[in-house]
Design a protein around this motif. Sequence first.
Motif, PDB file in Angstrom:
ATOM      1  N   CYS A 146       0.841  -1.212   0.000  1.00 33.74           N
ATOM      2  CA  CYS A 146       0.000   0.000   0.000  1.00 33.74           C
ATOM      3  C   CYS A 146       0.871   1.256   0.000  1.00 33.74           C
ATOM      4  O   CYS A 146       0.925   2.003   0.990  1.00 33.74           O
ATOM      5  N   GLU A 169       4.026   0.466   7.214  1.00 32.93           N
ATOM      6  CA  GLU A 169       2.955  -0.522   7.115  1.00 32.93           C
ATOM      7  C   GLU A 169       3.514  -1.821   7.685  1.00 32.93           C
ATOM      8  O   GLU A 169       4.299  -2.517   7.034  1.00 32.93           O
ATOM      9  N   CYS A 172       0.505  -6.213   5.926  1.00 30.37           N
ATOM     10  CA  CYS A 172      -0.192  -5.874   4.676  1.00 30.37           C
ATOM     11  C   CYS A 172      -0.750  -7.140   4.031  1.00 30.37           C
ATOM     12  O   CYS A 172      -0.033  -8.147   3.905  1.00 30.37           O
ATOM     13  N   ARG A 173      -1.995  -7.049   3.619  1.00 33.26           N
ATOM     14  CA  ARG A 173      -2.604  -8.199   2.941  1.00 33.26           C
ATOM     15  C   ARG A 173      -1.939  -8.456   1.594  1.00 33.26           C
ATOM     16  O   ARG A 173      -1.980  -9.565   1.083  1.00 33.26           O
ATOM     17  N   CYS A 180      -4.081  -5.069   6.837  1.00 29.58           N
ATOM     18  CA  CYS A 180      -3.120  -3.992   6.601  1.00 29.58           C
ATOM     19  C   CYS A 180      -3.165  -3.109   7.841  1.00 29.58           C
ATOM     20  O   CYS A 180      -4.245  -2.691   8.262  1.00 29.58           O
TER      21      CYS A 180
END
Length: 329
Positions: A146, A169, A172-173, A180
């Motif tokens: 992201c 981050e 995170c997916r 996330c």
Amino acid sequence: MTYSNLVFPDIKHLVEKLHFNPEEGKIWLAEQRTVLMGLGALSSFRKEIITTLGMARAKGFFMRLGYYSGMRDAELAKKLNPDADPDQAFLTGPQLHCLRGMVKVIPLALEYDPAKKHFYAEFEWVDSFEVEICRMSLGQLDEPACWMLLGYACAYSSYFTGLDIQFREVECRGQGDQHCRIVGKVASEWPDHEEFSHLFREAPLIDELYELQSRIADLEQSLGYPENLPKAIGEAPPFTSALEMIDRGANAEVTMLLIGETGTGKEVLARRVHSMSSRKDGPFVAVNCAAIPPELIESELFGVEKGAFTGATQSRKGDLRGLMLELFF
Ligand SMILES: [Zn+2]
């Protein structure tokens, strides 16, 4: 102020600032003109940027895109909430992310004390648009995906608070995590804050290309390649073997005769021999002997004294006078 149960203000006050004006071809979010764009185009564009610039440069590129957006939204948040508490007004940024359809933000923690210059924040991102576009074109990454959202969070928080804030981050997916999740702190509290801040600096490729070009030119010179070597292009074995022979002879004290049909490149090869020879610093003289009448060729090449024959009204140097040690074509 520290929030244990963070709740966003009613988003209605932001929704009211969104105006669609299809007759004029415009959408406004308060004073910001904005556009609707499908994820498909963004997904293809991200893939192309990664292919063109590589993963590391692409990451910086998209983080800066988010950063510029975050800067503007910090100004917007202050304008929209002139009388609100700073920490309440701060939550406008995450709400703008929701309103823009980029991600659903769940605030987990926010500690913001302007007097003590203290900042700590945690947010969960649900259904990030960047995770979705990565799935569409890139598959699972081995790092958080992201980038734009993270750049936005860093810029928004820094410009809103006046402090240098950095987010990471931490889950995170896009890299296979369940969620996330981002954590934000004053930059100096991150051990790698200097390295991270480089991601927000422009890195023009053109400077690197010029530097590489300059290095190649230096290397060519040190290897002894003549500058501006006339291009002789061809792959046929007879041509390449002739070229090898010509290049070998260029540095030797030998007479070279290049013959061939008109347009076969005799002058190009002659210029190549000159460029590679010890006479390369001297002049190269091209004389089209076929265009000179036989009775005048001697005077044209070697010159003439005044009165030597009818019509020789003044002395004149020939093309080869003074060039006996140079190359003649
Ligand atoms: Zn993510």
